[in-house]
Structure formats: C-alpha cells, structure tokens
Design a protein around this motif. Structure first.
Motif, mmCIF file in Angstrom:
data_model
loop_
_atom_site.group_PDB
_atom_site.id
_atom_site.type_symbol
_atom_site.label_atom_id
_atom_site.label_comp_id
_atom_site.label_asym_id
_atom_site.label_seq_id
_atom_site.Cartn_x
_atom_site.Cartn_y
_atom_site.Cartn_z
ATOM 1 N N GLU A 1 2.563 46.865 -1.477
ATOM 2 C CA GLU A 1 3.104 47.386 -0.231
ATOM 3 C C GLU A 1 3.012 48.903 -0.168
ATOM 4 N N GLU A 2 3.322 49.504 -1.289
ATOM 5 C CA GLU A 2 3.316 50.953 -1.322
ATOM 6 C C GLU A 2 1.916 51.483 -0.983
ATOM 7 N N MET B 1 13.159 49.919 2.649
ATOM 8 C CA MET B 1 13.157 49.581 1.230
ATOM 9 C C MET B 1 12.862 50.785 0.335
ATOM 10 N N GLU B 2 12.167 51.715 0.871
ATOM 11 C CA GLU B 2 11.652 52.828 0.074
ATOM 12 C C GLU B 2 12.696 53.500 -0.838
ATOM 13 N N ALA C 1 2.624 45.659 12.900
ATOM 14 C CA ALA C 1 2.536 46.717 11.890
ATOM 15 C C ALA C 1 3.785 47.584 11.925
ATOM 16 N N LYS D 1 5.623 44.990 -4.573
ATOM 17 C CA LYS D 1 6.081 46.333 -4.236
ATOM 18 C C LYS D 1 4.909 47.298 -4.314
ATOM 19 N N ARG D 2 4.210 47.231 -5.410
ATOM 20 C CA ARG D 2 3.059 48.095 -5.629
ATOM 21 C C ARG D 2 2.069 47.941 -4.475
ATOM 22 N N ALA E 1 4.883 57.911 3.384
ATOM 23 C CA ALA E 1 3.604 57.926 2.695
ATOM 24 C C ALA E 1 3.053 59.334 2.546
ATOM 25 N N LEU F 1 -1.036 50.848 7.184
ATOM 26 C CA LEU F 1 -0.224 50.317 8.277
ATOM 27 C C LEU F 1 -0.049 51.350 9.383
ATOM 28 N N LYS G 1 14.098 51.269 -3.544
ATOM 29 C CA LYS G 1 13.002 50.865 -4.415
ATOM 30 C C LYS G 1 12.789 51.921 -5.488
ATOM 31 N N LEU H 1 9.436 48.529 5.331
ATOM 32 C CA LEU H 1 9.073 49.302 4.145
ATOM 33 C C LEU H 1 9.870 50.594 4.060
ATOM 34 N N GLU I 1 -0.120 50.092 0.771
ATOM 35 C CA GLU I 1 -0.530 49.619 2.083
ATOM 36 C C GLU I 1 0.012 50.479 3.213
ATOM 37 N N ILE I 2 1.009 51.270 2.906
ATOM 38 C CA ILE I 2 1.771 51.847 4.014
ATOM 39 C C ILE I 2 0.960 52.776 4.903
ATOM 40 N N ARG J 1 6.600 45.929 10.087
ATOM 41 C CA ARG J 1 6.438 46.019 8.641
ATOM 42 C C ARG J 1 6.773 47.424 8.143
ATOM 43 N N LEU J 2 6.391 48.392 8.928
ATOM 44 C CA LEU J 2 6.704 49.766 8.538
ATOM 45 C C LEU J 2 8.203 49.989 8.473
#
Lengths: 97, 97, 97, 97
Positions: free
Chosen positions: C82-83, A75-76, A65, C79-80, B10, C89, A79, A72, C85-86, A68-69
């Motif tokens: 993942e967003e 990418m944030e 996890a 993307k959606r 987030a 996570l 994005k 992300l 999901e964060i 993956r964080l």
DNA sequence: ACCGTGGTTAGCTTTC
DNA sequence: GAAAGCTAACCACGGT
C-alpha cells in the motif's frame, strides 16, 4: 422478583409491570429519541460526504482511488508508530524488559 | 501555508503534490480534507451515541434490547413482516417448532 | 405467486407451501448442517489457538504482546504494498494515467 | 534453515532474533508460527462457510433468513424467550403496538 | 437493476 | 464486573 422485571430499571417498588408507559417508559423513550436524533445527524453527514465525492467525480476525479487514499492517510500515522514498535514488542514478549 | 500540505503522506517534499498534479493535485487535496473533516464529525456523533447507551446501561436498561427496538422503529412494518414470514417458512420446512 | 413462496426455491410448481418438510426442506436442512459443521471445526481451531497462547503464557511469554505481533506480522506485507501504491493512487485520482 | 526466520519482519538481518533473544527468541518465533498456521486453517474454514452460503443463494435460498435460522438453532430456547420478553416489555413501555 | 466490494456496527470472548 | 479486542453480520455505495 422475575428476571424480566429486574431488567426494567426505573422502579424500586412493585409497580414495575404496571409502570408500563409510566416514568420508566418516558425515560426509555427519551433515550431512544436521543439516539435517533444523533443517528439522523450522522446520516446527514454521510450525505454530505457523498456530495463531496459526487462533486469530485463530476470534475473528473476517480472516486474509488480517493476512498482508498482517505483510508491510507488515516492508517499512515498509526502504521508508522506500529512499525517502530515491533522490535520492542519482541523484546517484551520474551521478557527482555 | 497549512499543515495540511505537510501532512500529505507520499511526500518528503511538500511541493511534490503540486509538482506532480499541479492544480489538480491541490484540488484533490482540498477534497480529501473536506471528506476527512466530515468523517471526524461523524465519528464524534458515533461517540455521542455510545455515551447515550452507556448512560442507559448505567441506569439499568438493557442495551441490547434498546438496539433491537431502535432497529424495529426504523424498519418498515411491511418489510419486517415479510422477513419474519420467510423465517417461519424455513422453520417449518426443517421441522423447527 | 406470492413473494414468500418465491423465496423458497427448490420447487417449480405450485407445491411450494405444501412442500414444507419436503425436498426443499431437506435441502435447506442439509445446507444448515454443513454450515454448522464447519463452524464447529472453526471453533475447535480457535480453541487450539487459545491453547498455544496458554502454553506460551505458561512458559513466561507475554501473550498480549504476542497477539499484537501476530497482527503486525499479518499487516506487514499488505502495508508495504500500500505504501508503495499511494503516489500511484494520487496520480490515478487526478487522471494522470 | 527455514524461510521462517527470513520472514521475521523487524529484521534486516535474519540472525537478529537469535541475537536479541537467544533461545527465547527462537521459541517465540515457533509459537507465533504455530498460531499463524492455525489461523490460516481457520480462515480457510470461514471461506468454506461462505461458499456454502453462496451455493445456497445460487439455488434460490434467502441467505439472510438462513443466518437468522442458524443463530436461532444455536441459541438456547430459554434465553431466546427471555430476550423477546424484555423487548416486548420495552415496547409496551413506550406505547409501541 | 444487480452484483460485488468496502465500511460500519453489533455481538462475543477474553482479559484485567 | 467492566473494558478491550476480535469476529461476524449488515448495509450502502459504486461499477457493470
């Protein structure tokens, strides 16, 4: 002049082939060693990263996890920018400058 | 305190991490940041390597050959031979001279 | 049995090396050809795509913008997801199942 | 009409493309969809290729060697020789046996 | 110990 | 001819 010789740069005269181990060879070796040194340092950093994950795991975190964080989070920003850009792209694609 | 907390993705409220995970949330964030810092340094080294290759290219060396050479130097002679043998075996199996 | 022989699969007896060009060789060749055929078809599709872009360009569209759009459109759904999901996570990372 | 319009990403209103770009917008969308269809087919072929390799692996072949072989078969013998010669030249230049 | 996944790097193609 | 973007191979990690 043959193609192969031409690919061996550091000579302007007809000594190229005989120069094996000579000036160009030293120069080449130096370049290779610089790359190799940098790669060692890079590997060391990769090890450091592994250690952090290992430590995290040891204190109960979920490594997968976390990875993956990290991804992300990286990418944030881009994005968000891309998302805002898309309509503009459509416009420019159809010539609505 | 730090902008790091603010960059927590987030979250519209920078207290959210603490609220959600309490101490663990702070600890997690700290770990992520350590990884991210290390990764930045790793990227910087990758860039340095690229520069060396660029310089080499600029002075006439064949970068592709250099990469092959680096790889060979790193590779165990033993393993290199084994892989080549399999390849030769396959070649002869399909009648490739 | 040598390592090399072991890597040549389609024989269960000691005929492996002699089998050069034999059953295993035929099998290998068949596999290689299947891959090569598929790759040809793939290349053909790539050419088709190029043609579409060429046509688009010919009628005044901005190809570069189109490529970026394609890319963004592809990323959009994941993307959606993942967003959304964060935060989950983060929770799982800190063990808040 | 088609679900394609609904899938237009930058739009909360499926009429937006037409409103923004009129005829050109519809035309653009059509082009994008053609590209996307072709890319799907291309991806499907890539998957087929993977399957072949998986099958090969399943029957004991060395996938890595197979890939090298495919590459060699595709490569002009002439070019292959040239590249190898440069490599050998570099090797001797740095005193690598 | 192996397999599967994910990330990184190298090579290729296309564009300017 | 150089630079960029894309694709594919390689490698290393984590999980089973």
């Amino acid at each position: 002049m043959s193609k192969n010789v031409a690919s061996f740069p550091a000579s302007n005269d007809e000594e190229e082939v005989k120069d094996t181990g000579g000036v160009a060879g030293k120069r080449l070796l130096s370049l290779l060693q610089r790359v190799e040194t940098l790669e060692q340092e890079k590997t060391a950093l990769a090890d450091d990263i592994k250690e952090v994950y290992a430590e995290a795991k040891g204190t109960g975190f979920d490594v997968k996890a976390m990875r993956r964080l990290i991804k992300l989070r990286k990418m944030e920003p881009e994005k968000r920018r891309e998302e805002d850009e898309i309509l503009e792209l459509y416009k420019s694609a159809i010539g609505m400058v």
